[in-house]
Design a protein around this motif. Structure first.
Motif, short mmCIF file in Angstrom:
data_model
loop_
_atom_site.label_atom_id
_atom_site.label_comp_id
_atom_site.label_asym_id
_atom_site.label_seq_id
_atom_site.Cartn_x
_atom_site.Cartn_y
_atom_site.Cartn_z
N GLY A 89 -3.11 42.92 38.65
CA GLY A 89 -3.51 44.05 38.11
C GLY A 89 -2.23 44.71 37.70
N PHE A 90 -0.79 44.20 38.37
CA PHE A 90 0.03 44.77 37.77
C PHE A 90 0.82 43.81 35.84
CE2 PHE A 90 4.73 44.38 37.47
CZ PHE A 90 5.62 45.28 37.40
N SER A 91 0.59 44.81 35.37
CA SER A 91 0.82 44.15 33.60
C SER A 91 2.62 44.60 33.35
CB SER A 91 0.02 44.96 32.82
OG SER A 91 0.33 46.17 32.61
N GLY A 92 3.16 45.33 34.13
CA GLY A 92 4.81 45.80 34.25
C GLY A 92 4.82 47.33 33.87
N ALA A 93 6.12 47.47 33.98
CA ALA A 93 6.36 48.99 34.33
C ALA A 93 6.26 49.42 33.21
CB ALA A 93 7.76 49.05 35.20
N SER A 94 6.26 50.90 32.73
CA SER A 94 6.08 51.90 32.11
C SER A 94 7.72 52.20 31.92
CB SER A 94 5.31 53.16 32.18
OG SER A 94 5.11 54.05 32.93
N PHE A 95 7.68 52.35 30.96
CA PHE A 95 8.82 53.45 30.47
C PHE A 95 9.57 55.20 30.96
CE2 PHE A 95 12.06 56.39 28.29
CZ PHE A 95 13.06 55.46 27.71
N SER A 96 8.48 55.67 30.96
CA SER A 96 7.85 56.40 32.01
C SER A 96 8.62 56.60 33.53
CB SER A 96 7.65 58.06 31.57
OG SER A 96 6.62 57.38 32.32
N GLY A 97 8.35 55.38 34.02
CA GLY A 97 8.41 54.76 35.56
C GLY A 97 9.81 54.42 35.50
N ALA A 98 10.15 53.92 34.49
CA ALA A 98 11.43 53.03 34.70
C ALA A 98 12.05 54.34 34.77
CB ALA A 98 11.82 52.02 33.93
N VAL A 99 12.74 55.29 33.62
CA VAL A 99 13.29 56.32 33.39
C VAL A 99 13.57 57.45 35.51
CG1 VAL A 99 13.67 58.68 32.92
CG2 VAL A 99 12.71 56.95 31.13
N PHE A 100 12.11 57.32 35.77
CA PHE A 100 12.35 58.32 36.90
C PHE A 100 13.05 57.45 38.46
CE2 PHE A 100 8.40 60.60 35.21
CZ PHE A 100 8.71 61.72 34.56
N ASN A 101 12.88 56.23 38.43
CA ASN A 101 12.99 55.19 39.45
C ASN A 101 15.08 55.48 38.84
OD1 ASN A 101 11.05 54.63 40.74
ND2 ASN A 101 10.22 52.98 39.73
N LEU A 102 15.58 54.86 37.56
CA LEU A 102 16.28 55.34 37.81
C LEU A 102 17.23 56.56 38.09
CD1 LEU A 102 19.32 52.72 36.82
CD2 LEU A 102 18.15 54.04 34.61
N SER A 103 16.52 57.02 37.72
CA SER A 103 16.99 58.50 37.79
C SER A 103 17.52 59.43 38.61
CB SER A 103 16.02 59.62 36.98
OG SER A 103 15.81 59.96 35.50
N THR A 104 16.58 58.64 39.99
CA THR A 104 16.06 58.88 41.19
C THR A 104 17.11 58.37 42.07
OG1 THR A 104 13.66 59.13 41.14
CG2 THR A 104 14.71 59.09 43.78
N THR A 105 17.95 56.91 42.28
CA THR A 105 18.79 55.96 41.88
C THR A 105 20.30 57.16 42.10
OG1 THR A 105 17.40 54.11 41.48
CG2 THR A 105 19.89 54.09 41.94
N ILE A 106 20.17 57.83 40.82
CA ILE A 106 21.52 58.33 40.51
C ILE A 106 21.52 59.51 41.42
CG2 ILE A 106 23.53 59.36 38.41
CD1 ILE A 106 21.43 57.74 36.41
N VAL A 107 20.31 60.21 40.98
CA VAL A 107 20.81 61.95 41.83
C VAL A 107 20.02 61.73 43.00
CG1 VAL A 107 19.63 64.77 41.78
CG2 VAL A 107 19.91 62.77 39.60
N GLY A 108 21.46 61.98 44.05
CA GLY A 108 21.42 61.00 45.65
C GLY A 108 22.13 62.99 46.20
N ALA A 109 22.56 62.59 47.21
CA ALA A 109 23.58 63.76 47.71
C ALA A 109 24.62 63.88 46.96
CB ALA A 109 24.02 62.64 48.67
N GLY A 110 24.87 63.54 46.12
CA GLY A 110 26.21 63.73 45.72
C GLY A 110 25.51 64.88 44.17
N ILE A 111 24.56 65.17 44.16
CA ILE A 111 24.41 66.69 43.71
C ILE A 111 24.99 67.76 43.93
CG2 ILE A 111 22.72 66.48 44.44
CD1 ILE A 111 21.47 67.87 41.98
N MET A 112 24.99 67.63 45.67
CA MET A 112 25.08 68.71 46.23
C MET A 112 26.78 68.60 46.65
SD MET A 112 22.86 69.98 47.91
CE MET A 112 21.74 70.33 46.11
#
Length: 455
Positions: A33-56
Motif C-alpha cells: 500500500g505504500f506508493s511513495g512519500a508526498s511533498f508535504s510529508g517530506a517537508v514536515f519530516n525534514l523540517s522536524t529533523t532541522i528544528v530540535g533543541a537548537g532553537i532554544m
C-alpha cells in the motif's frame, strides 16, 4: 518494477545502496500500500529533523552576537546548508549512491564512508541525549546554580516517586519513544512531524505575543544590535555560539532516506528549499522575540526563562503551555533523528548485511541498545550545553559542511562548477576556523572556571 526473491535478500549488499529499501522494493508486508512519500510529508519530516533543541539556544546566540550579526548568521547558515545539501544530492546521483556515506565512499573510499557514519552517530547520539535531558527538565525540573526550577509534572502533582526524573523519563521512553522508533519508514512519521513543527510555531507565537504586549506597554528595552566586547574573554566567547548555529541546521543524515521514499525524487531540491525557508523563519522569529522579551537576561536555554513571572496576565499558564508544547515537540523530533542514527550505526557495524528492515532481530537489538544508552546518558551527563557545543564544533560541522565541500573539491565525476568550488572553500575555511576557535574557547572557559574556583 524490481522484485527481489527471498534468496536475493541473503546476498551481501553494497554500502552504496540505501540502508533501508526504497519504495519500489515491495516484497515485504510493511511495503504493501505504500506508493511513495508526498511533498508535504517530506517537508514536515525534514523540517522536524532541522528544528530540535537548537532553537532554544538561538536567542542566547543572537544576544551574544548582537541582533543584526545574529540574524545575518542565521540566514547565512541556511544558505550554506542549502548549498551543501545540493552538493551531496548532485554527487549522489552522479555516483548512483543512495546514502550520504555512499557518496563520501565514492569519493574517498571505505575510510571516508566509515568516518562519515561515525560523525553522524556521534552527532545524533549527542543530540538525542540532549533532547531527553531537556524533556526531563521540562517534566521533572532541574537545579541550576543552587536554584530549583520545578518541572510541570512536579508543579501539577507535587513531589512523589512517580514524578521523579528517572521514572518520568522511563515512562516517556516506554509510552512515547518505543512506539515511534519502531517504524521502519521515515514517511511513517509524517503526521508526528507535522505536529512537531506546529508545536514549534506555537512556541514562537506565544513568545512573539508576550514580547509585543510588553513592547506596547513600553516595558522592553532595545536589545544590543552589535556584540559587546569588553575584554579578551568576551571576544573568544563569540566563537562558542557558532557550533549552535551549525547544529541548528544539521539534517544531512536524513536527506537520502527521505529522498529514497519520495513518489517523485526530483522534488527533493524544492523540499529542501521549502524546509530551510520555514525553519529559518522560525529561527529568526524565535531569536528576535526571545531577545526582545528577555534582553540581557536571556539564558543559554531560553526555555529556562519561562519559569517565572512574564509580567503579563496568565503568566503561569503561558509558562506551562510553552514548556509542555516544547517538551512534546522534542518527543516528536526524537524518532526522526533516531531513525538515521540507527541506520548509520547498523551500516557501521554490519556494512554488508541485508537491509536492517528485513532483519527484525537486528532491528530491535540495535534499537534497544541505542535507547538504553541514550536513557543512561540522559540520567548521568552533567552538562548538556558543553556537550552540545563540542559535538557541534566537531561531528556536526564535519557532516554539515566539511564532507560536502571536500566531495565537491575532489570532483571525481567532473560535475563541480566554479561556484561550487568557491562555496566549498568558504565552507571549509569557516568550518575549520570556527571549530578550532570554539573548541579552544571551550577549553579556555573550563580552565578559567577551574582557576576561579581554586582562587
Amino acid at each position: 518494477m524490481t522484485v527481489l526473491s527471498s534468496n536475493d535478500r541473503k546476498y551481501r549488499r553494497s554500502p552504496r545502496i540505501p540502508l533501508l529499501p526504497q519504495k519500489h522494493y515491495d516484497y515485504e508486508p510493511f511495503e504493501v500500500g505504500f506508493s511513495g512519500a508526498s511533498f508535504s510529508g517530506a517537508v514536515f519530516n525534514l523540517s522536524t529533523t532541522i528544528v530540535g533543541a537548537g532553537i532554544m539556544a538561538l536567542p542566547s546566540t543572537v544576544k551574544q552576537l548582537g541582533l543584526i550579526p545574529g540574524i545575518i548568521m542565521i540566514v547565512l547558515g541556511a544558505m550554506l546548508t542549502e548549498s551543501s545539501i545540493d552538493m551531496i544530492l548532485r554527487f549522489g546521483k552522479a555516483s548512483k549512491s543512495a546514502t550520504y556515506s555512499g557518496v563520501v565512499a565514492d569519493t574517498f573510499g571505505g575510510l571516508g564512508r566509515t568516518l562519515t557514519q561515525v560523525c553522524i552517530v556521534i552527532n545524533n547520539l549527542g543530540m538525542l541525549i540532549v533532547y531527553m535531558i531537556i524533556i526531563g527538565d521540562v517534566l521533572a525540573g532541574t537545579s541550576s546554580d543552587g536554584v530549583r526550577h520545578s518541572g510541570v509534572m512536579e508543579k501539577w502533582l507535587g513531589q512523589h516517586c512517580f514524578t521523579s526524573r528517572s521514572v518520568l523519563l522511563l515512562l516517556t521512553t516506554l509510552l512515547v519513544f518505543a512506539p515511534l522508533i519502531s517504524f521502519k519508514r521515515v514517511d511513517s512519521l509524517r503526521y508526528t512531524s507535522a505536529l512537531s513543527v506546529g508545536l514549534a510555531i506555537v512556541f514562537v507565537a506565544i513568545t512573539a505575543g508576550v514580547a509585543i504586549v510588553k513592547l506596547i506597554e513600553g516595558s522592553i528595552r532595545m536589545p544590543r544590535l552589535v556584540p559587546e566586547l569588553n575584554d579578551q574573554a568576551s571576544f573568544w566567547k563569540l566563537f562558542t555560539v557558532i557550533p549552535v548555529l551549525v547544529t541548528a541546521y544539521i539534517c544531512h543524515h536524513n536527506i537520502h532516506p527521505i529522498e529514497n521514499e519520495l513518489k517523485d525524487p526530483t522534488q527533493m531540491k524544492s523540499i529542501v528549499r521549502t524546509s530551510l525557508t520555514l525553519c529559518s523563519s522560525v529561527y529568526i522569529a524565535t531569536s528576535l522575540f526571545g531577545v526582545l522579551l528577555f534582553g540581557d537576561q536571556t539564558l543559554d536555554d531560553v526555555l529556562a526563562n519561562f519559569d517565572g513571572d512574564l509580567g503579563i496576565p496568565y503568566s503561569s499558564l503561558l509558562d506551562d503551555v510553552v514548556r509542555v508544547s516544547y517538551g512534546i515537540h522534542l518527543m516528536l523530533v526524537f524518532p526522526i533523528v533516531f531513525f538515521s542514527l540507527r541506520l548509520n550505526l547498523d551500516g557501521l557495524l554490519f556494512p554488508y548485511a541485508i537491509p536492517i528492515a528485513y532483519d527484525n532481530r537486528r532491528f530491535f537489538s540495535i534499537t534497544a541498545a541505542l535507547m538504553g544508552f541514550i536513557f543512561v546518558g540522559a540520567n548521568f551527563v552533567p552538562n548538556i550545553w558543553d556537550a552540545f557545543q563540542f559535538t557541534g564544533a566537531t561531528a556536526a560541522i564535519a557532516v554539515g559542511f566539511i564532507f560536502p565541500a571536500a566531495i565537491a573539491l575532489r570532483d571525481t565525476h567532473g560535475i563541480a562548477t566554479k561556484n561550487d568550488r568557491i562555496k566549498s572553500w568558504v565552507m571549509i575555511l569557516l568550518a575549520v576556523s570556527c571549530s578550532t576557535a570554539a573548541i579552544c574557547s571551550d577549553i579556555y572557559s573550563i580552565f578559567n572556571f577551574e582557576s576561579e574556583i581554586g582562587s
